[in-house]
Structure formats: structure tokens, C-alpha cells
Design a protein around this motif. Sequence first.
Motif, mmCIF file in Angstrom:
data_model
loop_
_atom_site.group_PDB
_atom_site.id
_atom_site.type_symbol
_atom_site.label_atom_id
_atom_site.label_comp_id
_atom_site.label_asym_id
_atom_site.label_seq_id
_atom_site.Cartn_x
_atom_site.Cartn_y
_atom_site.Cartn_z
ATOM 1 N N LEU A 160 46.884 -20.309 31.191
ATOM 2 C CA LEU A 160 47.048 -20.988 29.902
ATOM 3 C C LEU A 160 47.288 -22.484 30.039
ATOM 4 O O LEU A 160 47.049 -23.229 29.087
ATOM 5 C CB LEU A 160 48.164 -20.330 29.093
ATOM 6 N N ALA A 161 47.766 -22.930 31.182
ATOM 7 C CA ALA A 161 47.840 -24.371 31.502
ATOM 8 C C ALA A 161 48.607 -25.193 30.467
ATOM 9 O O ALA A 161 48.151 -26.249 30.028
ATOM 10 C CB ALA A 161 46.431 -24.938 31.691
ATOM 11 N N THR B 81 53.663 -19.961 39.595
ATOM 12 C CA THR B 81 53.226 -18.629 39.154
ATOM 13 C C THR B 81 51.775 -18.628 38.689
ATOM 14 O O THR B 81 51.249 -17.584 38.317
ATOM 15 C CB THR B 81 54.099 -18.125 37.989
ATOM 16 N N HIS B 82 51.093 -19.783 38.679
ATOM 17 C CA HIS B 82 49.760 -19.833 38.071
ATOM 18 C C HIS B 82 48.650 -19.137 38.860
ATOM 19 O O HIS B 82 47.809 -18.459 38.259
ATOM 20 C CB HIS B 82 49.366 -21.284 37.796
ATOM 21 N N CYS C 94 54.471 -27.181 32.205
ATOM 22 C CA CYS C 94 54.953 -25.841 32.571
ATOM 23 C C CYS C 94 56.024 -25.943 33.656
ATOM 24 O O CYS C 94 55.864 -26.668 34.633
ATOM 25 C CB CYS C 94 53.790 -25.000 33.078
ATOM 26 N N TYR D 297 54.098 -23.166 25.681
ATOM 27 C CA TYR D 297 55.158 -24.143 25.907
ATOM 28 C C TYR D 297 54.622 -25.529 25.583
ATOM 29 O O TYR D 297 53.508 -25.887 25.983
ATOM 30 C CB TYR D 297 55.625 -24.092 27.369
ATOM 31 N N GLY E 200 52.974 -16.852 26.659
ATOM 32 C CA GLY E 200 52.392 -18.074 26.125
ATOM 33 C C GLY E 200 51.458 -17.822 24.959
ATOM 34 O O GLY E 200 51.035 -18.770 24.284
ATOM 35 N N GLY F 174 56.973 -15.188 33.302
ATOM 36 C CA GLY F 174 55.951 -15.489 34.296
ATOM 37 C C GLY F 174 55.895 -16.964 34.652
ATOM 38 O O GLY F 174 56.879 -17.671 34.514
ATOM 39 N N GLY F 175 54.560 -17.175 34.946
ATOM 40 C CA GLY F 175 53.293 -16.435 34.820
ATOM 41 C C GLY F 175 53.088 -15.909 33.403
ATOM 42 O O GLY F 175 53.857 -16.168 32.498
HETATM 43 S S1 SF4 Z 1 52.190 -19.624 29.548
HETATM 44 FE FE1 SF4 Z 1 54.123 -19.971 30.688
HETATM 45 S S2 SF4 Z 1 53.551 -19.873 32.878
HETATM 46 FE FE2 SF4 Z 1 51.662 -20.131 31.696
HETATM 47 S S3 SF4 Z 1 51.288 -22.360 31.709
HETATM 48 FE FE3 SF4 Z 1 52.401 -21.835 29.794
HETATM 49 S S4 SF4 Z 1 54.587 -22.147 30.313
HETATM 50 FE FE4 SF4 Z 1 53.453 -22.019 32.245
#
Ligand code: SF4
Length: 185
Positions: free
Chosen positions: A32-33, A42-43, A37, A128, A101, A71-72
Amino acid sequence: MTGSLLVHAIVPRSRANGPGERMTVWVQGCTLACGGCFNPGTHPGGEAATSVAELLAMAEALPIEGVTLTGGEPLQQAEGVAAFGAGLKARTGLGLIILTGYSRREIEDDPARLAAVAHADLVVAGRYQRLAHLGGGLRGSSNKAYWWLTGRYRGVELEALPDLEVLVGADGTLTITGMAAPTIG
Ligand code: SF4
């Protein structure tokens, strides 16, 4: 119980990832980038999977209030998360919180994601956003939404969570978690 999850890390008893003491599982893999983050390590995806049966056995053996999946991106492993949630509710009285996310609409529009959260008590949903960062609760940034699927947890409990938690494992491993934790890779 069939299925598996790619796991980045597990803390058996955390107090910063939901009400009470919780087994907290950071899954491995997220595409999701989100800018800023706080857990980029965890990516990447992974090879080694942990079986749902093993995760359930761990949770059952712990004196905890519940489990938090984070996560992730848990919902990019929707099948395993669905199996874990179903097993947790069938075999234990433990609560389940999922941090994702994906927005609530993205979950409701996708049958696999919707099935994955079917047994959760609370889903914390949405990308996020660094500019909307929050230092407390479970949302990470103010645009994210609490989606209460049961009445098990209340907002006031989340606002009372510690912002930062430092845990020392039996082998001396240091884990820093909580919404005020520094970025970890
Ligand atoms: S969904 Fe969570 S782990 Fe994935 S990029 Fe967004 S903040 Fe990071």
C-alpha cells in the motif's frame, strides 16, 4: 485448521496494541506504500509461513485478553486471516483487533477482505497519513477509522493505551511498539 500467514514478528503479551494484554502479530508483506509508514521492514513479501494452527495454539496457551493482527497488511493475506479469526472465535473467548491500511469501503467491496474481518471485534481501517499523525490510540493518523463490529471494546479504552512500550524477550531481544514508537525497519 488450515491456512497460514507470513509473519514478521510476534509479541506474546503487549499492552500497547489494544485493551489488556494481547498477543500481537505483525504480518509480513504490504504493497500500500503509505508515505511515512512506521514499519517499512514489513513491506517485502516472504517465503516462510506460520500455520494458522500454530498461531492459534500460541494464543490459546497465553493468559491474554485477545490478539491484535497488524503489519504489514493483514488483508493482503485475507484467507489466512479469515481462518485465524474463525478459529480464534470457535476455540477461545479471546478478542480480535485487526489494523489495516484498507478503508472500510475497500473492505466491504471485496468479499475476501470482508470475510477476513468477519470475526474481528474491532477493525482500524484506512491508509496511514503522515501529516495527520496521532501519537496515541490505535489509529496512527486521524483519517483512519475505528470500525466496531462488536461491543467488546470501547473508545475510552483505546485512548488510555500506552503510547510507547519497550519489551525485552527471554533471549534479550528488544521490541519497541506503540504509536509513539520510532520508525523501525
Ligand atoms: S498499510 Fe501499514 S504497513 Fe502498509 S504502508 Fe501503510 S502504514 Fe505501512
